[in-house]
Design a protein around this motif. Structure first.
Motif, short mmCIF file in Angstrom:
data_model
loop_
_atom_site.label_atom_id
_atom_site.label_comp_id
_atom_site.label_asym_id
_atom_site.label_seq_id
_atom_site.Cartn_x
_atom_site.Cartn_y
_atom_site.Cartn_z
N SER A 257 -9.29 5.64 -21.44
CA SER A 257 -8.60 4.65 -22.27
C SER A 257 -7.41 4.04 -21.53
N PHE A 258 -6.65 4.89 -20.82
CA PHE A 258 -5.54 4.36 -20.02
C PHE A 258 -6.07 3.41 -18.94
N ASP A 259 -7.17 3.78 -18.31
CA ASP A 259 -7.75 2.92 -17.28
C ASP A 259 -8.25 1.60 -17.87
N ALA A 260 -8.86 1.68 -19.06
CA ALA A 260 -9.42 0.48 -19.68
C ALA A 260 -8.33 -0.53 -20.04
N PHE A 261 -7.16 -0.04 -20.46
CA PHE A 261 -6.09 -0.92 -20.89
C PHE A 261 -5.05 -1.16 -19.79
N SER A 262 -5.40 -0.83 -18.57
CA SER A 262 -4.47 -1.01 -17.45
C SER A 262 -5.10 -1.88 -16.37
N HIS A 263 -4.25 -2.60 -15.67
CA HIS A 263 -4.68 -3.32 -14.47
C HIS A 263 -4.04 -2.64 -13.27
N LYS A 264 -4.85 -2.21 -12.33
CA LYS A 264 -4.34 -1.54 -11.14
C LYS A 264 -3.92 -2.61 -10.12
N LYS A 265 -2.66 -2.93 -10.16
CA LYS A 265 -2.13 -3.98 -9.29
C LYS A 265 -1.76 -3.38 -7.93
N SER A 266 -2.35 -3.90 -6.89
CA SER A 266 -2.04 -3.43 -5.54
C SER A 266 -0.72 -4.05 -5.07
N VAL A 267 0.20 -3.22 -4.59
CA VAL A 267 1.51 -3.68 -4.14
C VAL A 267 1.81 -3.07 -2.78
N VAL A 268 2.23 -3.90 -1.82
CA VAL A 268 2.69 -3.44 -0.50
C VAL A 268 4.13 -3.90 -0.31
N LYS A 269 5.01 -3.01 0.12
CA LYS A 269 6.41 -3.33 0.40
C LYS A 269 6.68 -3.07 1.88
N ARG A 270 7.22 -4.10 2.58
CA ARG A 270 7.45 -3.98 4.02
C ARG A 270 8.88 -4.34 4.37
N PRO A 271 9.41 -3.74 5.38
CA PRO A 271 10.75 -4.13 5.87
C PRO A 271 10.65 -5.37 6.74
N PHE A 272 11.79 -5.99 7.06
CA PHE A 272 11.79 -7.14 7.95
C PHE A 272 11.69 -6.72 9.42
N ALA A 273 11.98 -5.47 9.69
CA ALA A 273 11.92 -4.99 11.08
C ALA A 273 10.47 -4.86 11.54
#
Length: 294
Positions: A257-273
């Motif tokens: 149920s949690f999976d059905a009502f959720s969107h698994k948004k892929s997120v990447v965070k990178r430094p400027f270096a």
């Protein structure tokens, strides 16, 4: 959204015109198609739990008394008005008479000599559905049961034989206390029978021979399945519940149920270096270095 909208067909139609993140619907296949069509206008994802004609397959090796008792329980609880109720039984013809007697014995032990006197036996939800179930009962021969009372919407637990396969009883989800028995001499024929029809929400296989149950599970497709029982998968902790094909799409219960009502948004965070120039054009002379990273 915290608001709740109550209503019927017109209110539902207006809601379906709106743009949603997800539409979750429980009901019949016909209305499910309407919901899916409305959702498609906005490419809205759906979870559809739709029901259908859930078969019971009985092998000759099954314990027929336990099988009859379990099927009778699952079929007649709430007067058959559950989406995973056994809809019909595929059974070798020579076992049909004894099976009918055992179902009748089980019904009497559950609800007494007259089910209308039992506080454990339900009623048909409204007059329209009472008339619908009454019309379905006209297909085939009543082996036992069939008593009814329109005023109280009582409809007795009923077993029906010899219903034409083209009849509404064998084409529509029953959603009532009618249990048709279909002659099916072998497991091969039972599997062919199920595979030739829309995929059900549930499928129930009964056999002491574990290889028979495994074969039925492997060679048929259904939303869920149980070997040697009915309906209990609905309450099994950790198992997703849902249909396939005409019986629905998606699943829920527990983590599902949690999976059905959720969107698994892929997120990447990178430094400027470490902004390597290798990734940027021009690429001439860089191919060898790229290949080292692949």
């Amino acid at each position: 959204i915290r608001d709740r909208v109550e209503g019927a067909a017109e209110e539902s139609r207006l809601l379906l015109e709106e743009r949603w993140d997800l539409i979750f619907f429980t009901g019949g296949t016909g209305v499910g198609r309407i919901v899916a069509q409305a959702a498609a206008k906005h490419l809205t994802p759906t979870v559809l739990e739709l029901g259908g004609k859930s078969p019971c397959i009985i092998d000759r090796s099954a314990d027929l008394e336990v099988t009859a008792r379990r099927i009778a329980w699952g079929k007649f609880v709430n007067a058959g008005q559950t989406c995973i109720a056994p809809d019909y039984v595929l059974i070798p013809p020579d076992l049909k008479g004894r099976f009918t007697d055992l179902v009748q014995k089980a019904v009497k032990s559950f609800y007494g000599a007259d089910a209308r006197e039992s506080s454990d036996y339900g009623r048909i939800i409204n007059a329209r559905h009472f008339e619908r179930v009454s019309a379905l009962a006209a297909d085939g021969q009543v082996a036992f049961g069939g008593e009814r009372d329109a005023a109280s919407r009582f409809f007795a637990p009923t077993v029906i034989t010899d219903a034409p396969l083209s009849s509404p009883l064998m084409q529509e989800e029953i959603f009532g206390p009618l249990l048709p028995l279909v002659d099916c001499p072998s497991i091969d024929e039972a599997i062919r029978f199920v595979r030739a029809r829309p995929k059900p929400l549930a499928l129930y296989s009964f056999a002491k021979d574990a290889a028979v149950n495994e074969r039925v599970l492997a060679e048929t497709s259904s939303g869920g399945a149980v070997a040697n029982d009915v309906c209990v998968h609905f309450a099994a902790e950790g198992l997703p519940f849902g249909g396939v094909g005409d019986s629905g799409t998606g699943g829920y219960h527990g983590r599902a149920s949690f999976d059905a009502f959720s969107h698994k948004k892929s997120v990447v965070k990178r430094p400027f270096a470490l902004d390597m120039k290798l990734r940027y054009p021009p690429y001439a002379g860089k191919l060898g270095l790229f290949q080292r990273f692949l």
